[in-house]
Design a protein around this motif. Sequence first.
Motif, PDB file in Angstrom:
ATOM      1  N   ILE A 280       8.713  57.191 -23.001  1.00 27.82           N
ATOM      2  CA  ILE A 280       8.689  56.368 -24.510  1.00 27.82           C
ATOM      3  C   ILE A 280       7.273  56.009 -24.733  1.00 27.82           C
ATOM      4  CG2 ILE A 280      11.000  55.513 -24.164  1.00 27.82           C
ATOM      5  CD1 ILE A 280       9.880  52.715 -23.523  1.00 27.82           C
ATOM      6  N   THR A 281       6.970  55.950 -26.110  1.00 31.06           N
ATOM      7  CA  THR A 281       5.509  55.660 -26.311  1.00 31.06           C
ATOM      8  C   THR A 281       5.315  54.086 -26.249  1.00 31.06           C
ATOM      9  OG1 THR A 281       6.430  54.833 -28.811  1.00 31.06           O
ATOM     10  CG2 THR A 281       5.827  57.447 -28.371  1.00 31.06           C
ATOM     11  N   PRO A 282       3.967  53.757 -26.130  1.00 29.74           N
ATOM     12  CA  PRO A 282       3.536  52.369 -25.829  1.00 29.74           C
ATOM     13  C   PRO A 282       4.291  51.204 -27.209  1.00 29.74           C
ATOM     14  CG  PRO A 282       1.561  53.608 -25.651  1.00 29.74           C
ATOM     15  CD  PRO A 282       2.795  54.462 -26.155  1.00 29.74           C
ATOM     16  N   GLU A 283       4.385  51.944 -28.374  1.00 27.74           N
ATOM     17  CA  GLU A 283       4.790  51.131 -29.462  1.00 27.74           C
ATOM     18  C   GLU A 283       6.337  50.875 -29.385  1.00 27.74           C
ATOM     19  OE1 GLU A 283       3.138  54.095 -29.925  1.00 27.74           O
ATOM     20  OE2 GLU A 283       1.338  53.455 -30.222  1.00 27.74           O
ATOM     21  N   ASP A 284       6.986  51.844 -28.969  1.00 32.23           N
ATOM     22  CA  ASP A 284       8.415  51.829 -28.577  1.00 32.23           C
ATOM     23  C   ASP A 284       8.831  50.780 -27.582  1.00 32.23           C
ATOM     24  OD1 ASP A 284       9.099  53.574 -30.599  1.00 32.23           O
ATOM     25  OD2 ASP A 284       9.521  55.334 -29.388  1.00 32.23           O
ATOM     26  N   ALA A 285       7.815  50.883 -26.287  1.00 33.17           N
ATOM     27  CA  ALA A 285       8.282  50.050 -25.355  1.00 33.17           C
ATOM     28  C   ALA A 285       7.948  48.526 -25.815  1.00 33.17           C
ATOM     29  CB  ALA A 285       7.313  50.395 -24.230  1.00 33.17           C
TER      30      ALA A 285
ATOM     31  N   VAL B 180      10.580  45.329 -26.026  1.00 34.48           N
ATOM     32  CA  VAL B 180      10.101  44.175 -25.169  1.00 34.48           C
ATOM     33  C   VAL B 180      10.570  42.979 -26.205  1.00 34.48           C
ATOM     34  CG1 VAL B 180       8.494  42.796 -24.056  1.00 34.48           C
ATOM     35  CG2 VAL B 180       8.872  45.170 -23.427  1.00 34.48           C
ATOM     36  N   ALA B 181      10.096  43.212 -27.225  1.00 36.53           N
ATOM     37  CA  ALA B 181       9.909  42.046 -28.364  1.00 36.53           C
ATOM     38  C   ALA B 181      11.337  41.970 -28.995  1.00 36.53           C
ATOM     39  CB  ALA B 181       9.084  42.579 -29.442  1.00 36.53           C
ATOM     40  N   GLY B 182      12.319  42.640 -28.769  1.00 32.03           N
ATOM     41  CA  GLY B 182      13.696  42.560 -29.169  1.00 32.03           C
ATOM     42  C   GLY B 182      13.975  43.255 -30.301  1.00 32.03           C
ATOM     43  N   GLY B 183      13.018  44.119 -30.868  1.00 31.76           N
ATOM     44  CA  GLY B 183      13.015  44.817 -32.093  1.00 31.76           C
ATOM     45  C   GLY B 183      14.227  45.675 -31.987  1.00 31.76           C
ATOM     46  N   PRO B 184      14.519  46.360 -33.405  1.00 28.88           N
ATOM     47  CA  PRO B 184      15.737  47.529 -33.265  1.00 28.88           C
ATOM     48  C   PRO B 184      15.146  48.588 -32.614  1.00 28.88           C
ATOM     49  CG  PRO B 184      14.292  47.488 -35.261  1.00 28.88           C
ATOM     50  CD  PRO B 184      13.843  46.217 -34.399  1.00 28.88           C
ATOM     51  N   TRP B 185      15.828  49.229 -31.630  1.00 25.03           N
ATOM     52  CA  TRP B 185      15.733  50.628 -31.141  1.00 25.03           C
ATOM     53  C   TRP B 185      16.089  51.611 -31.744  1.00 25.03           C
ATOM     54  CZ3 TRP B 185      12.761  52.520 -27.513  1.00 25.03           C
ATOM     55  CH2 TRP B 185      13.234  53.555 -26.749  1.00 25.03           C
ATOM     56  N   ARG B 186      15.425  52.738 -31.989  1.00 22.44           N
ATOM     57  CA  ARG B 186      15.661  53.949 -32.464  1.00 22.44           C
ATOM     58  C   ARG B 186      15.739  55.034 -31.910  1.00 22.44           C
ATOM     59  NH1 ARG B 186      10.664  56.531 -34.600  1.00 22.44           N
ATOM     60  NH2 ARG B 186       8.953  55.048 -34.041  1.00 22.44           N
ATOM     61  N   GLU B 187      16.914  55.815 -31.728  1.00 22.87           N
ATOM     62  CA  GLU B 187      16.943  56.936 -30.890  1.00 22.87           C
ATOM     63  C   GLU B 187      16.258  58.402 -31.373  1.00 22.87           C
ATOM     64  OE1 GLU B 187      19.004  58.260 -27.633  1.00 22.87           O
ATOM     65  OE2 GLU B 187      19.185  56.301 -28.403  1.00 22.87           O
ATOM     66  N   ARG B 188      15.421  58.898 -30.618  1.00 21.22           N
ATOM     67  CA  ARG B 188      14.730  59.928 -30.988  1.00 21.22           C
ATOM     68  C   ARG B 188      15.330  61.383 -30.487  1.00 21.22           C
ATOM     69  NH1 ARG B 188       8.462  59.150 -31.218  1.00 21.22           N
ATOM     70  NH2 ARG B 188       8.285  56.873 -31.616  1.00 21.22           N
TER      71      ARG B 188
ATOM     72  N   ARG C  74       1.559  39.022 -22.423  1.00 18.31           N
ATOM     73  CA  ARG C  74       2.836  39.111 -21.584  1.00 18.31           C
ATOM     74  C   ARG C  74       3.562  40.515 -22.180  1.00 18.31           C
ATOM     75  NH1 ARG C  74       4.425  34.340 -22.445  1.00 18.31           N
ATOM     76  NH2 ARG C  74       3.398  33.494 -20.547  1.00 18.31           N
ATOM     77  N   ARG C  75       3.883  40.379 -23.597  1.00 23.60           N
ATOM     78  CA  ARG C  75       4.546  41.484 -24.044  1.00 23.60           C
ATOM     79  C   ARG C  75       3.932  43.038 -23.571  1.00 23.60           C
ATOM     80  NH1 ARG C  75       4.962  37.941 -28.191  1.00 23.60           N
ATOM     81  NH2 ARG C  75       3.500  38.921 -29.538  1.00 23.60           N
ATOM     82  N   SER C  76       2.771  43.243 -23.889  1.00 23.82           N
ATOM     83  CA  SER C  76       2.004  44.387 -23.531  1.00 23.82           C
ATOM     84  C   SER C  76       2.291  44.723 -22.079  1.00 23.82           C
ATOM     85  CB  SER C  76       0.401  44.394 -23.770  1.00 23.82           C
ATOM     86  OG  SER C  76       0.412  44.024 -25.151  1.00 23.82           O
ATOM     87  N   LEU C  77       1.763  43.684 -21.362  1.00 27.16           N
ATOM     88  CA  LEU C  77       2.274  43.772 -19.524  1.00 27.16           C
ATOM     89  C   LEU C  77       3.782  44.243 -19.266  1.00 27.16           C
ATOM     90  CD1 LEU C  77      -0.132  41.289 -18.322  1.00 27.16           C
ATOM     91  CD2 LEU C  77      -0.575  43.631 -18.424  1.00 27.16           C
ATOM     92  N   THR C  78       4.616  43.622 -20.165  1.00 23.04           N
ATOM     93  CA  THR C  78       5.887  43.853 -19.873  1.00 23.04           C
ATOM     94  C   THR C  78       6.197  45.393 -20.311  1.00 23.04           C
ATOM     95  OG1 THR C  78       6.384  41.514 -19.796  1.00 23.04           O
ATOM     96  CG2 THR C  78       8.222  43.107 -19.980  1.00 23.04           C
ATOM     97  N   ALA C  79       5.765  45.526 -21.575  1.00 23.79           N
ATOM     98  CA  ALA C  79       5.934  47.067 -21.991  1.00 23.79           C
ATOM     99  C   ALA C  79       5.530  48.156 -20.992  1.00 23.79           C
ATOM    100  CB  ALA C  79       5.234  47.038 -23.603  1.00 23.79           C
TER     101      ALA C  79
END
Length: 81
Positions: A60-65, A69-77, A41-46
């Motif tokens: 955005i990269t797949p890892e960042d997406a 989606v998982a609610g992790g910290p977002w880092r600005e690039r 579900r997370r992968s499809l939503t990402a």
Amino acid sequence: MLYSTPGLTSDDLRVIEDIEAFRSEFRHRLAEPRRWQGQLRRSLTAAAVRGSTRIEGYTITPEDAETLVAGGPWRERTEPP
């Protein structure tokens, strides 16, 4: 009909009751979603998030997406991914 179904004996009924007792006791564990379903579900939503942001001109990269989606910290690039 060639064969008829035999009737249940008292032993059969006792085993059925035991099985039902186990089902009630472990129902909360049996109904628990499996980890791969959550990851799927997370992968499809990402993937949907990546597609949506790409339409808006952001990439955005797949890892960042998945992190997003998982609610992790977002880092600005500062540089493009």
